[in-house]
Write a protein that holds these residues in place. Structure first.
Motif, PDB file in Angstrom:
ATOM      1  N   ASN A  28      45.975  31.726  76.975  1.00  0.00           N
ATOM      2  CA  ASN A  28      45.954  33.156  76.630  1.00  0.00           C
ATOM      3  C   ASN A  28      47.124  33.543  75.735  1.00  0.00           C
ATOM      4  O   ASN A  28      47.023  34.456  74.915  1.00  0.00           O
ATOM      5  CB  ASN A  28      45.968  34.010  77.903  1.00  0.00           C
ATOM      6  CG  ASN A  28      44.610  34.017  78.582  1.00  0.00           C
ATOM      7  OD1 ASN A  28      43.620  33.551  78.013  1.00  0.00           O
ATOM      8  ND2 ASN A  28      44.565  34.528  79.804  1.00  0.00           N
ATOM      9  N   GLU A  29      48.234  32.838  75.897  1.00  0.00           N
ATOM     10  CA  GLU A  29      49.423  33.188  75.098  1.00  0.00           C
ATOM     11  C   GLU A  29      49.476  32.442  73.771  1.00  0.00           C
ATOM     12  O   GLU A  29      50.275  32.785  72.895  1.00  0.00           O
ATOM     13  CB  GLU A  29      50.690  32.838  75.894  1.00  0.00           C
ATOM     14  CG  GLU A  29      51.000  33.858  76.972  1.00  0.00           C
ATOM     15  CD  GLU A  29      51.981  33.323  77.999  1.00  0.00           C
ATOM     16  OE1 GLU A  29      52.749  32.396  77.680  1.00  0.00           O
ATOM     17  OE2 GLU A  29      51.945  33.828  79.142  1.00  0.00           O
ATOM     18  N   ALA A  30      48.658  31.429  73.607  1.00  0.00           N
ATOM     19  CA  ALA A  30      48.768  30.568  72.422  1.00  0.00           C
ATOM     20  C   ALA A  30      48.261  31.263  71.157  1.00  0.00           C
ATOM     21  O   ALA A  30      47.343  32.074  71.205  1.00  0.00           O
ATOM     22  CB  ALA A  30      47.955  29.298  72.655  1.00  0.00           C
ATOM     23  N   GLU A  31      48.894  30.888  70.071  1.00  0.00           N
ATOM     24  CA  GLU A  31      48.379  31.330  68.764  1.00  0.00           C
ATOM     25  C   GLU A  31      47.389  30.281  68.318  1.00  0.00           C
ATOM     26  O   GLU A  31      47.752  29.134  68.053  1.00  0.00           O
ATOM     27  CB  GLU A  31      49.517  31.392  67.743  1.00  0.00           C
ATOM     28  CG  GLU A  31      50.215  32.719  67.767  1.00  0.00           C
ATOM     29  CD  GLU A  31      51.265  32.801  66.662  1.00  0.00           C
ATOM     30  OE1 GLU A  31      50.981  32.347  65.536  1.00  0.00           O
ATOM     31  OE2 GLU A  31      52.357  33.282  66.979  1.00  0.00           O
ATOM     32  N   ILE A  32      46.136  30.681  68.224  1.00  0.00           N
ATOM     33  CA  ILE A  32      45.109  29.718  67.816  1.00  0.00           C
ATOM     34  C   ILE A  32      44.312  30.277  66.643  1.00  0.00           C
ATOM     35  O   ILE A  32      44.262  31.508  66.459  1.00  0.00           O
ATOM     36  CB  ILE A  32      44.154  29.348  68.988  1.00  0.00           C
ATOM     37  CG1 ILE A  32      43.499  30.602  69.594  1.00  0.00           C
ATOM     38  CG2 ILE A  32      44.860  28.545  70.044  1.00  0.00           C
ATOM     39  CD1 ILE A  32      42.419  30.290  70.627  1.00  0.00           C
ATOM     40  N   PRO A  33      43.709  29.400  65.844  1.00  0.00           N
ATOM     41  CA  PRO A  33      42.917  29.887  64.708  1.00  0.00           C
ATOM     42  C   PRO A  33      41.765  30.773  65.195  1.00  0.00           C
ATOM     43  O   PRO A  33      41.351  30.675  66.351  1.00  0.00           O
ATOM     44  CB  PRO A  33      42.375  28.604  64.070  1.00  0.00           C
ATOM     45  CG  PRO A  33      43.172  27.487  64.619  1.00  0.00           C
ATOM     46  CD  PRO A  33      43.710  27.934  65.941  1.00  0.00           C
ATOM     47  N   SER A  34      41.257  31.609  64.299  1.00  0.00           N
ATOM     48  CA  SER A  34      40.241  32.580  64.710  1.00  0.00           C
ATOM     49  C   SER A  34      38.922  31.901  65.049  1.00  0.00           C
ATOM     50  O   SER A  34      38.657  30.752  64.678  1.00  0.00           O
ATOM     51  CB  SER A  34      40.024  33.611  63.606  1.00  0.00           C
ATOM     52  OG  SER A  34      39.031  33.135  62.733  1.00  0.00           O
ATOM     53  N   ARG A  57      41.084  34.637  77.815  1.00  0.00           N
ATOM     54  CA  ARG A  57      40.817  35.480  76.637  1.00  0.00           C
ATOM     55  C   ARG A  57      39.366  35.272  76.194  1.00  0.00           C
ATOM     56  O   ARG A  57      38.822  34.163  76.292  1.00  0.00           O
ATOM     57  CB  ARG A  57      41.793  35.130  75.515  1.00  0.00           C
ATOM     58  CG  ARG A  57      41.630  33.722  75.016  1.00  0.00           C
ATOM     59  CD  ARG A  57      42.873  33.174  74.358  1.00  0.00           C
ATOM     60  NE  ARG A  57      43.111  33.726  73.042  1.00  0.00           N
ATOM     61  CZ  ARG A  57      44.150  33.375  72.276  1.00  0.00           C
ATOM     62  NH1 ARG A  57      45.043  32.471  72.719  1.00  0.00           N
ATOM     63  NH2 ARG A  57      44.323  33.905  71.104  1.00  0.00           N
ATOM     64  N   VAL A 242      46.543  23.034  72.734  1.00  0.00           N
ATOM     65  CA  VAL A 242      46.658  24.049  71.668  1.00  0.00           C
ATOM     66  C   VAL A 242      46.834  23.355  70.305  1.00  0.00           C
ATOM     67  O   VAL A 242      46.251  23.780  69.301  1.00  0.00           O
ATOM     68  CB  VAL A 242      47.840  25.002  71.962  1.00  0.00           C
ATOM     69  CG1 VAL A 242      48.077  25.955  70.800  1.00  0.00           C
ATOM     70  CG2 VAL A 242      47.585  25.765  73.256  1.00  0.00           C
ATOM     71  N   LYS A 246      44.413  23.526  67.008  1.00  0.00           N
ATOM     72  CA  LYS A 246      44.937  23.831  65.660  1.00  0.00           C
ATOM     73  C   LYS A 246      44.565  22.778  64.627  1.00  0.00           C
ATOM     74  O   LYS A 246      44.680  23.027  63.421  1.00  0.00           O
ATOM     75  CB  LYS A 246      46.465  23.991  65.719  1.00  0.00           C
ATOM     76  CG  LYS A 246      46.900  25.284  66.383  1.00  0.00           C
ATOM     77  CD  LYS A 246      48.417  25.364  66.408  1.00  0.00           C
ATOM     78  CE  LYS A 246      48.875  26.678  67.034  1.00  0.00           C
ATOM     79  NZ  LYS A 246      50.298  26.635  67.403  1.00  0.00           N
TER      80      LYS A 246
END
Ligand code: G3H
Length: 249
Positions: A28-34, A57, A242, A246
Protein backbone atom coordinates in the motif's frame (compact mmCIF):
# COMPACT_ATOMS: atom_id res chain seq x y z
CA UNK A 1 -2.84 -3.95 -28.94
CA UNK A 2 0.26 -4.20 -26.78
CA UNK A 3 0.16 -6.81 -24.06
CA UNK A 4 0.02 -5.20 -20.62
CA UNK A 5 2.76 -6.42 -18.25
CA UNK A 6 1.39 -8.70 -15.53
CA UNK A 7 2.95 -9.40 -12.15
CA UNK A 8 1.41 -12.01 -9.88
CA UNK A 9 2.51 -12.76 -6.34
CA UNK A 10 1.72 -16.31 -5.24
CA UNK A 11 1.99 -16.40 -1.47
CA UNK A 12 1.41 -20.17 -1.47
CA UNK A 13 0.72 -21.71 1.97
CA UNK A 14 2.43 -18.96 3.97
CA UNK A 15 1.55 -16.27 6.44
CA UNK A 16 -0.17 -15.32 9.66
CA UNK A 17 -2.66 -12.48 9.98
CA UNK A 18 0.11 -10.20 11.22
CA UNK A 19 2.49 -11.18 8.41
CA UNK A 20 -0.22 -10.72 5.80
CA UNK A 21 -1.03 -7.24 7.15
CA UNK A 22 2.66 -6.36 6.95
CA UNK A 23 2.96 -7.39 3.29
CA UNK A 24 -0.22 -5.48 2.45
CA UNK A 25 1.15 -2.44 4.29
CA UNK A 26 4.35 -2.55 2.23
CA UNK A 27 2.36 -2.79 -1.02
CA UNK A 28 0.00 0.00 0.00
CA UNK A 29 2.89 2.36 0.68
CA UNK A 30 4.95 1.46 -2.38
CA UNK A 31 5.35 3.66 -5.40
CA UNK A 32 4.39 1.45 -8.30
CA UNK A 33 3.73 2.12 -11.98
CA UNK A 34 0.13 2.89 -12.91
CA UNK A 35 -2.49 0.31 -13.78
CA UNK A 36 -2.13 1.37 -17.42
CA UNK A 37 1.40 -0.02 -17.39
CA UNK A 38 1.24 -3.08 -15.17
CA UNK A 39 -1.49 -5.36 -13.82
CA UNK A 40 -0.62 -6.57 -10.33
CA UNK A 41 -2.36 -9.48 -8.62
CA UNK A 42 -1.52 -11.06 -5.27
CA UNK A 43 -2.66 -14.50 -4.25
CA UNK A 44 -2.96 -15.15 -0.52
CA UNK A 45 -4.19 -18.41 0.99
CA UNK A 46 -8.01 -18.76 0.95
CA UNK A 47 -8.36 -17.84 4.63
CA UNK A 48 -6.81 -14.41 4.06
CA UNK A 49 -8.59 -13.51 0.80
CA UNK A 50 -11.19 -11.21 2.35
CA UNK A 51 -8.72 -9.59 4.72
CA UNK A 52 -6.33 -8.82 1.87
CA UNK A 53 -9.10 -7.64 -0.44
CA UNK A 54 -10.40 -5.27 2.24
CA UNK A 55 -7.02 -3.81 3.21
CA UNK A 56 -5.17 -3.70 -0.10
CA UNK A 57 -5.09 -0.62 -2.36
CA UNK A 58 -7.65 -0.99 -5.12
CA UNK A 59 -5.12 -0.94 -8.00
CA UNK A 60 -3.79 -4.32 -6.86
CA UNK A 61 -6.10 -7.23 -7.47
CA UNK A 62 -6.50 -10.47 -5.57
CA UNK A 63 -6.40 -14.08 -6.76
CA UNK A 64 -7.25 -17.40 -5.13
CA UNK A 65 -4.66 -20.16 -5.48
CA UNK A 66 -7.13 -22.82 -6.62
CA UNK A 67 -10.82 -23.57 -6.88
CA UNK A 68 -13.07 -26.59 -7.28
CA UNK A 69 -13.56 -28.05 -10.73
CA UNK A 70 -17.37 -27.73 -10.84
CA UNK A 71 -20.27 -26.20 -8.96
CA UNK A 72 -19.85 -26.45 -5.19
CA UNK A 73 -21.67 -28.94 -3.01
CA UNK A 74 -20.62 -32.04 -1.07
CA UNK A 75 -16.87 -31.65 -1.65
CA UNK A 76 -15.28 -31.43 1.78
CA UNK A 77 -12.34 -29.09 1.97
CA UNK A 78 -12.89 -27.50 -1.43
CA UNK A 79 -13.66 -23.87 -2.32
CA UNK A 80 -15.90 -23.25 -5.30
CA UNK A 81 -15.65 -20.70 -8.05
CA UNK A 82 -19.09 -19.45 -6.96
CA UNK A 83 -17.66 -18.64 -3.53
CA UNK A 84 -14.87 -16.63 -5.10
CA UNK A 85 -17.44 -14.73 -7.13
CA UNK A 86 -19.41 -14.13 -3.92
CA UNK A 87 -16.28 -12.58 -2.34
CA UNK A 88 -15.61 -10.57 -5.52
CA UNK A 89 -12.24 -12.26 -6.08
CA UNK A 90 -11.49 -11.66 -9.76
CA UNK A 91 -8.62 -14.10 -10.39
CA UNK A 92 -7.64 -17.67 -9.63
CA UNK A 93 -4.39 -19.60 -10.18
CA UNK A 94 -5.05 -23.01 -11.71
CA UNK A 95 -2.70 -25.88 -12.51
CA UNK A 96 0.26 -24.82 -10.39
CA UNK A 97 2.91 -27.54 -10.53
CA UNK A 98 2.68 -28.02 -6.78
CA UNK A 99 -0.93 -29.14 -7.30
CA UNK A 100 -0.17 -31.10 -10.47
CA UNK A 101 2.70 -33.01 -8.88
CA UNK A 102 1.83 -33.28 -5.19
CA UNK A 103 -1.95 -33.56 -5.54
CA UNK A 104 -1.90 -35.43 -8.86
CA UNK A 105 -3.97 -32.93 -10.83
CA UNK A 106 -3.97 -34.19 -14.42
CA UNK A 107 -3.87 -32.06 -17.56
CA UNK A 108 -7.55 -32.86 -18.17
CA UNK A 109 -8.58 -31.93 -14.62
CA UNK A 110 -6.71 -28.64 -14.93
CA UNK A 111 -8.44 -27.98 -18.27
CA UNK A 112 -11.84 -28.61 -16.67
CA UNK A 113 -11.00 -26.29 -13.77
CA UNK A 114 -9.92 -23.49 -16.09
CA UNK A 115 -13.12 -23.86 -18.11
CA UNK A 116 -15.36 -23.86 -15.04
CA UNK A 117 -13.69 -20.83 -13.43
CA UNK A 118 -13.97 -18.88 -16.69
CA UNK A 119 -17.62 -19.88 -17.03
CA UNK A 120 -18.25 -18.22 -13.66
CA UNK A 121 -16.54 -15.00 -14.75
CA UNK A 122 -13.25 -15.54 -12.91
CA UNK A 123 -10.02 -14.75 -14.73
CA UNK A 124 -7.41 -17.49 -14.70
CA UNK A 125 -3.65 -17.64 -14.30
CA UNK A 126 -3.05 -21.09 -15.83
CA UNK A 127 0.31 -22.69 -15.07
CA UNK A 128 2.38 -25.02 -17.23
CA UNK A 129 5.96 -26.22 -16.96
CA UNK A 130 8.31 -29.17 -17.22
CA UNK A 131 10.25 -31.07 -14.56
CA UNK A 132 14.04 -31.26 -14.62
CA UNK A 133 13.85 -34.84 -15.90
CA UNK A 134 11.57 -33.78 -18.74
CA UNK A 135 13.89 -30.91 -19.66
CA UNK A 136 16.94 -33.11 -19.61
CA UNK A 137 15.24 -35.63 -21.86
CA UNK A 138 14.41 -32.90 -24.37
CA UNK A 139 10.66 -33.05 -23.73
CA UNK A 140 10.09 -29.46 -22.52
CA UNK A 141 8.12 -28.21 -25.51
CA UNK A 142 6.11 -31.40 -25.80
CA UNK A 143 5.14 -31.18 -22.10
CA UNK A 144 4.09 -27.52 -22.09
CA UNK A 145 2.23 -27.99 -25.39
CA UNK A 146 0.29 -30.97 -23.98
CA UNK A 147 -0.59 -29.00 -20.83
CA UNK A 148 -1.75 -26.04 -22.93
CA UNK A 149 -3.65 -28.26 -25.37
CA UNK A 150 -5.61 -29.84 -22.50
CA UNK A 151 -6.84 -26.34 -21.62
CA UNK A 152 -7.48 -25.41 -25.26
CA UNK A 153 -9.70 -28.47 -25.60
CA UNK A 154 -12.00 -27.09 -22.89
CA UNK A 155 -12.16 -23.37 -23.67
CA UNK A 156 -12.72 -21.26 -26.75
CA UNK A 157 -12.05 -17.77 -25.40
CA UNK A 158 -8.60 -16.94 -24.04
CA UNK A 159 -9.31 -13.25 -23.27
CA UNK A 160 -9.40 -13.87 -19.51
CA UNK A 161 -6.44 -16.23 -19.32
CA UNK A 162 -2.82 -15.47 -18.49
CA UNK A 163 -0.49 -18.41 -19.13
CA UNK A 164 2.32 -18.85 -16.60
CA UNK A 165 5.34 -20.82 -17.77
CA UNK A 166 6.95 -22.17 -14.62
CA UNK A 167 9.71 -24.74 -15.08
CA UNK A 168 9.45 -26.98 -12.02
CA UNK A 169 13.23 -27.10 -11.62
CA UNK A 170 13.29 -23.32 -11.18
CA UNK A 171 10.54 -23.08 -8.57
CA UNK A 172 11.83 -22.28 -5.11
CA UNK A 173 15.31 -23.51 -6.03
CA UNK A 174 17.14 -20.27 -6.71
CA UNK A 175 17.95 -21.70 -10.17
CA UNK A 176 16.14 -19.19 -12.35
CA UNK A 177 15.78 -19.97 -16.05
CA UNK A 178 18.18 -17.90 -18.10
CA UNK A 179 16.52 -15.15 -20.14
CA UNK A 180 17.29 -17.20 -23.28
CA UNK A 181 15.77 -20.38 -21.83
CA UNK A 182 12.61 -18.54 -20.80
CA UNK A 183 12.33 -16.68 -24.10
CA UNK A 184 12.70 -19.91 -26.08
CA UNK A 185 9.76 -21.58 -24.32
CA UNK A 186 7.61 -18.44 -24.37
CA UNK A 187 8.26 -18.05 -28.08
CA UNK A 188 7.38 -21.70 -28.75
CA UNK A 189 4.19 -21.39 -26.69
CA UNK A 190 3.16 -18.34 -28.69
CA UNK A 191 3.86 -20.27 -31.88
CA UNK A 192 1.76 -23.12 -30.49
CA UNK A 193 -1.14 -20.70 -30.09
CA UNK A 194 -0.62 -19.42 -33.61
CA UNK A 195 -0.63 -22.96 -35.06
CA UNK A 196 -3.39 -24.41 -32.89
CA UNK A 197 -5.69 -21.60 -31.72
CA UNK A 198 -5.38 -18.39 -33.74
CA UNK A 199 -2.95 -15.67 -34.69
CA UNK A 200 -5.06 -13.24 -32.64
CA UNK A 201 -4.73 -15.25 -29.45
CA UNK A 202 -1.02 -15.84 -30.13
CA UNK A 203 -0.53 -12.09 -30.34
CA UNK A 204 -2.66 -11.09 -27.39
CA UNK A 205 -2.21 -13.76 -24.72
CA UNK A 206 0.12 -12.82 -21.91
CA UNK A 207 2.71 -15.47 -21.18
CA UNK A 208 4.40 -14.83 -17.87
CA UNK A 209 7.40 -16.55 -16.31
CA UNK A 210 7.70 -18.04 -12.82
CA UNK A 211 10.56 -19.73 -11.01
CA UNK A 212 13.06 -18.03 -8.67
CA UNK A 213 12.29 -14.55 -9.96
CA UNK A 214 13.71 -11.86 -7.68
CA UNK A 215 14.56 -8.20 -7.58
CA UNK A 216 17.97 -8.83 -9.11
CA UNK A 217 17.08 -11.03 -12.09
CA UNK A 218 13.69 -9.60 -13.12
CA UNK A 219 14.91 -6.78 -15.39
CA UNK A 220 16.79 -8.97 -17.81
CA UNK A 221 13.95 -11.48 -17.98
CA UNK A 222 11.37 -8.71 -18.46
CA UNK A 223 13.30 -7.49 -21.50
CA UNK A 224 12.61 -10.71 -23.44
CA UNK A 225 10.14 -10.06 -26.26
CA UNK A 226 7.75 -12.93 -25.50
CA UNK A 227 7.82 -12.55 -21.73
CA UNK A 228 4.89 -10.48 -20.46
CA UNK A 229 5.43 -10.57 -16.74
CA UNK A 230 5.98 -12.86 -13.79
CA UNK A 231 4.38 -15.21 -11.34
CA UNK A 232 6.50 -14.77 -8.22
CA UNK A 233 6.57 -17.09 -5.23
CA UNK A 234 9.10 -16.52 -2.45
CA UNK A 235 10.03 -12.97 -3.42
CA UNK A 236 6.37 -11.91 -3.42
CA UNK A 237 6.42 -12.18 0.37
CA UNK A 238 9.25 -9.65 0.58
CA UNK A 239 9.59 -5.92 -0.13
CA UNK A 240 11.58 -6.78 -3.30
CA UNK A 241 8.22 -7.70 -4.90
CA UNK A 242 7.90 -3.95 -5.48
CA UNK A 243 11.13 -4.00 -7.53
CA UNK A 244 9.70 -6.84 -9.60
CA UNK A 245 6.53 -4.81 -10.24
CA UNK A 246 8.73 -1.91 -11.33
CA UNK A 247 10.48 -4.10 -13.91
CA UNK A 248 7.40 -3.43 -16.05
CA UNK A 249 8.82 -0.04 -16.98
O1 G3H B 1 3.90 -19.51 -8.39
C1 G3H B 1 5.08 -19.17 -8.24
C2 G3H B 1 6.14 -20.07 -8.55
O2 G3H B 1 5.92 -21.35 -8.07
C3 G3H B 1 7.51 -19.53 -8.31
O3 G3H B 1 7.94 -19.69 -6.99
O4 G3H B 1 9.37 -17.65 -7.05
O5 G3H B 1 9.39 -19.18 -5.07
O6 G3H B 1 10.40 -19.89 -7.27
P1 G3H B 1 9.37 -19.08 -6.56
Amino acid sequence: MARKFFVGGNWKCNGTTEEVKKIVGTLNEAEIPSEDVVEVVVSPPFVFLSLVKNLLRSEIQVAAQNCWVRKGGAFTGEVSAEMLVNLAIPWVIIGHSERRLILNESNEFVGDKVAYALSQGIKVIACVGETLEQRESGATLEVVAAQTKAIAEKISNWDNVVLAYEPVWAIGTGKVASPAQAQEVHHELRKWFSDNVSADVAGSIRIIYGGSVNGANCKELAAQPDLDGFLVGGASLKPEFVDIIKSAT
